[in-house]
Design a protein around this motif. Structure first.
Motif, PDB file in Angstrom:
ATOM      1  N   ALA A   1      72.422 -61.416   7.952  1.00 30.95           N
ATOM      2  CA  ALA A   1      73.099 -60.721   6.853  1.00 30.95           C
ATOM      3  C   ALA A   1      74.514 -61.250   6.659  1.00 30.95           C
ATOM      4  CB  ALA A   1      73.123 -59.218   7.123  1.00 30.95           C
ATOM      5  N   ALA A   2      75.204 -61.500   7.766  1.00 28.74           N
ATOM      6  CA  ALA A   2      76.565 -62.019   7.679  1.00 28.74           C
ATOM      7  C   ALA A   2      76.575 -63.420   7.074  1.00 28.74           C
ATOM      8  CB  ALA A   2      77.211 -62.026   9.062  1.00 28.74           C
ATOM      9  N   LEU A   3      75.626 -64.262   7.472  1.00 32.98           N
ATOM     10  CA  LEU A   3      75.562 -65.612   6.925  1.00 32.98           C
ATOM     11  C   LEU A   3      75.255 -65.594   5.432  1.00 32.98           C
ATOM     12  CD1 LEU A   3      73.657 -67.566   9.731  1.00 32.98           C
ATOM     13  CD2 LEU A   3      76.078 -67.731   9.152  1.00 32.98           C
ATOM     14  N   GLU A   4      74.344 -64.742   5.028  1.00 38.97           N
ATOM     15  CA  GLU A   4      73.987 -64.682   3.611  1.00 38.97           C
ATOM     16  C   GLU A   4      75.155 -64.177   2.767  1.00 38.97           C
ATOM     17  OE1 GLU A   4      70.416 -62.396   3.583  1.00 38.97           O
ATOM     18  OE2 GLU A   4      69.298 -63.903   4.731  1.00 38.97           O
ATOM     19  N   ARG A   5      75.952 -63.264   3.310  1.00 42.69           N
ATOM     20  CA  ARG A   5      77.113 -62.777   2.558  1.00 42.69           C
ATOM     21  C   ARG A   5      78.155 -63.865   2.396  1.00 42.69           C
ATOM     22  NH1 ARG A   5      82.230 -60.612   3.572  1.00 42.69           N
ATOM     23  NH2 ARG A   5      81.996 -60.867   5.813  1.00 42.69           N
ATOM     24  N   ARG A   6      78.357 -64.662   3.436  1.00 38.97           N
ATOM     25  CA  ARG A   6      79.389 -65.703   3.373  1.00 38.97           C
ATOM     26  C   ARG A   6      79.006 -66.842   2.442  1.00 38.97           C
ATOM     27  NH1 ARG A   6      84.628 -64.766   5.207  1.00 38.97           N
ATOM     28  NH2 ARG A   6      84.516 -63.322   6.971  1.00 38.97           N
ATOM     29  N   GLY A   7      77.727 -67.238   2.454  1.00 41.78           N
ATOM     30  CA  GLY A   7      77.307 -68.347   1.607  1.00 41.78           C
ATOM     31  C   GLY A   7      77.976 -69.647   2.023  1.00 41.78           C
ATOM     32  N   ARG A   8      78.271 -70.497   1.042  1.00 44.13           N
ATOM     33  CA  ARG A   8      78.872 -71.799   1.312  1.00 44.13           C
ATOM     34  C   ARG A   8      80.387 -71.710   1.220  1.00 44.13           C
ATOM     35  NH1 ARG A   8      75.046 -76.229  -1.886  1.00 44.13           N
ATOM     36  NH2 ARG A   8      73.054 -75.517  -1.011  1.00 44.13           N
ATOM     37  N   THR A   9      81.045 -72.159   2.269  1.00 43.71           N
ATOM     38  CA  THR A   9      82.502 -72.232   2.307  1.00 43.71           C
ATOM     39  C   THR A   9      82.871 -73.577   2.928  1.00 43.71           C
ATOM     40  OG1 THR A   9      82.812 -71.346   4.537  1.00 43.71           O
ATOM     41  CG2 THR A   9      82.492 -69.737   2.764  1.00 43.71           C
ATOM     42  N   ASP A  10      84.154 -73.772   3.205  1.00 45.09           N
ATOM     43  CA  ASP A  10      84.543 -75.001   3.910  1.00 45.09           C
ATOM     44  C   ASP A  10      84.699 -74.759   5.410  1.00 45.09           C
ATOM     45  OD1 ASP A  10      86.889 -73.578   4.099  1.00 45.09           O
ATOM     46  OD2 ASP A  10      88.172 -75.135   3.246  1.00 45.09           O
ATOM     47  N   SER A  11      84.097 -73.673   5.907  1.00 47.29           N
ATOM     48  CA  SER A  11      84.196 -73.359   7.328  1.00 47.29           C
ATOM     49  C   SER A  11      83.193 -74.175   8.130  1.00 47.29           C
ATOM     50  CB  SER A  11      83.938 -71.856   7.564  1.00 47.29           C
ATOM     51  OG  SER A  11      83.783 -71.591   8.949  1.00 47.29           O
ATOM     52  N   ALA A  12      83.691 -75.018   9.020  1.00 50.06           N
ATOM     53  CA  ALA A  12      82.815 -75.827   9.863  1.00 50.06           C
ATOM     54  C   ALA A  12      82.002 -74.957  10.817  1.00 50.06           C
ATOM     55  CB  ALA A  12      83.649 -76.838  10.652  1.00 50.06           C
ATOM     56  N   LEU A  13      82.605 -73.894  11.324  1.00 48.38           N
ATOM     57  CA  LEU A  13      81.887 -73.024  12.250  1.00 48.38           C
ATOM     58  C   LEU A  13      80.750 -72.292  11.548  1.00 48.38           C
ATOM     59  CD1 LEU A  13      84.607 -71.434  14.567  1.00 48.38           C
ATOM     60  CD2 LEU A  13      82.976 -73.246  15.096  1.00 48.38           C
ATOM     61  N   LEU A  14      80.933 -71.934  10.281  1.00 49.65           N
ATOM     62  CA  LEU A  14      79.846 -71.303   9.539  1.00 49.65           C
ATOM     63  C   LEU A  14      78.715 -72.300   9.287  1.00 49.65           C
ATOM     64  CD1 LEU A  14      81.750 -69.008   7.020  1.00 49.65           C
ATOM     65  CD2 LEU A  14      80.129 -68.270   8.776  1.00 49.65           C
ATOM     66  N   ALA A  15      79.056 -73.557   9.055  1.00 48.98           N
ATOM     67  CA  ALA A  15      78.012 -74.580   8.934  1.00 48.98           C
ATOM     68  C   ALA A  15      77.225 -74.682  10.246  1.00 48.98           C
ATOM     69  CB  ALA A  15      78.635 -75.929   8.583  1.00 48.98           C
ATOM     70  N   TYR A  16      77.936 -74.686  11.356  1.00 50.52           N
ATOM     71  CA  TYR A  16      77.297 -74.724  12.673  1.00 50.52           C
ATOM     72  C   TYR A  16      76.379 -73.509  12.851  1.00 50.52           C
ATOM     73  CZ  TYR A  16      76.980 -75.413  17.768  1.00 50.52           C
ATOM     74  OH  TYR A  16      76.527 -75.634  19.053  1.00 50.52           O
TER      75      TYR A  16
END
Length: 389
Positions: free
Chosen positions: A79-94
């Motif tokens: 749920a947290a990942l879907e809310r964030r979507g695409r950003t320039d956060s490398a950790l979120l990509a990981y």
């Protein structure tokens, strides 16, 4: 996000912990339960956390779920990942790559690739480094996170483009943001390095180098990670054992995770003891600095991965992916790198490289347990990893 607000968030989150209880297998479960209490299911996230902090929390929840927790832990993470979507956060990509590896859902692969491909197209500067959106300053910590995410992408997806990008960014950090005495600069702009590195810079880069080693198996990455960990200790380690920086919680969890990973790759080194000290500190008096990466380091320490040493004339192309699939800490020993690897990880000295074919040695804490001659034998020998937390 305002660092004072972030500290308040963690102070409130861990207020019921007994600081004298010490590090134990109960703590990750307690943390996951408290995170569940504070999760905003309607909005799908942890309100009050930056993208990087939330990404670390998501990584902890995914690892907790993988080890047998109820589905709610993975549900929170997704749920947290879907809310964030695409950003320039490398950790979120990981984190999206980890979610894809666990669930196989294409949306996470697409999101991660969109973030990384966009960064390589729009944010990469000459020399292979990265600058965040709207900024021409190269940050050591954020570039280290990019190296980790790109290395993860190669291990999960097998695409060489990501490995090459990680290697180029690592080289830039080594040549432009590392001082002659081995200490780090914090940032680089207009061809000039600036500010002494902080704990976050050392912690994230040490972690990234360990991640990159397990993607490309360059012994120099492992040696560099260990050297950096030693410098981190000399600069930031308190007499009581913890690594911290006055008035800054950032980097404490990354330092713990990096040391825990190094302990798996070199059981003979001092990293296990350092990791344990840092995690004990985070579980006790330093709990206000405990973030998702610190919790992930706890899981790595309390339920350590098995180690796999692949001994062969050349490193097989499938090795990085196999380590990712089976959740193994992987070392690659060849005739060409045996001397360097034995110096960096002495536990491999008694594991010979065969004249033909390969040998796959499964180890625990640097001690050989079994060996296999191919992947079929290896898969049969691997006991189910990730017992329930």
């Amino acid at each position: 996000m305002d660092k004072t607000l972030e500290m308040e968030y963690h102070r409130h989150l861990w207020q019921d912990w007994d600081p004298k209880a010490g590090l134990s297998r109960e703590l990750p479960g307690v943390a996951a339960a408290e995170l569940r209490e504070r999760f905003d299911w309607e909005k799908g996230g942890f309100q009050g956390l930056s993208g990087e902090q939330e990404a670390g929390t998501v990584l902890f929840l995914l690892e907790y779920a993988r080890r047998g927790a109820d589905g709610w832990a993975r549900g929170m993470a997704e749920a947290a990942l879907e809310r964030r979507g695409r950003t320039d956060s490398a950790l979120l990509a990981y984190a999206n790559l980890e979610a894809y590896a666990q669930t196989g859902r294409p949306v996470y692969r697409e999101t991660a690739c969109g973030m990384l491909d966009g960064a390589m197209k729009e944010l990469r500067l000459a020399g292979g480094c990265f600058a965040r959106t709207g900024d021409d300053t190269v940050s050591t910590a954020w570039n280290a996170q990019m190296v980790a995410a790109l290395s993860k992408a190669y291990r999960v997806l097998g695409e060489e483009t990501y490995l090459r990008a990680a290697q180029e960014a690592r080289l830039f950090l080594k040549t432009r943001l590392t001082q002659s005495n081995g200490r780090l600069w914090r940032r680089w702009r207009n061809r000039t390095p600036m500010e002494e590195g902080r704990l976050a810079d050392y912690g994230f880069l040490c972690w990234a180098l360990a991640e990159l080693y397990e993607a490309g198996f360059s012994v120099s990455c492992l040696r560099e990670a260990e050297g950096l960990a030693g410098r981190m200790a000399s600069i930031f380690q308190d007499q009581r054992g913890g690594f911290y920086e006055c008035c800054a919680a950032e980097g404490c969890g990354a330092a713990a995770l990096a040391l825990s990973m190094l302990a798996r790759l070199n059981a003979a080194g001092p990293w296990r003891g350092m990791a344990r000290q840092q995690l004990e500190w985070l579980a006790g008096e330093g709990r206000e600095s405990l973030d998702g990466l610190g919790l992930l380091g706890m899981v790595e320490e309390l339920w350590p991965r098995q180690e796999l040493v692949c001994a062969a004339r050349e490193v097989p192309g499938w090795l990085a992916h196999v380590g990712e699939e089976y959740r193994l800490a992987v070392l690659a020993k060849t005739r060409g790198n045996s001397r360097g690897l034995e110096n960096a990880a002495p536990c491999v000295r008694d594991l010979p490289v065969p004249e033909e074919g390969l040998r796959l040695y499964l180890c625990r804490d640097g001690v050989r347990q079994t060996e296999a001659e191919d992947l079929v034998q290896l898969s049969r020998q691997l006991s189910p990893e990730g017992a329930a937390v």
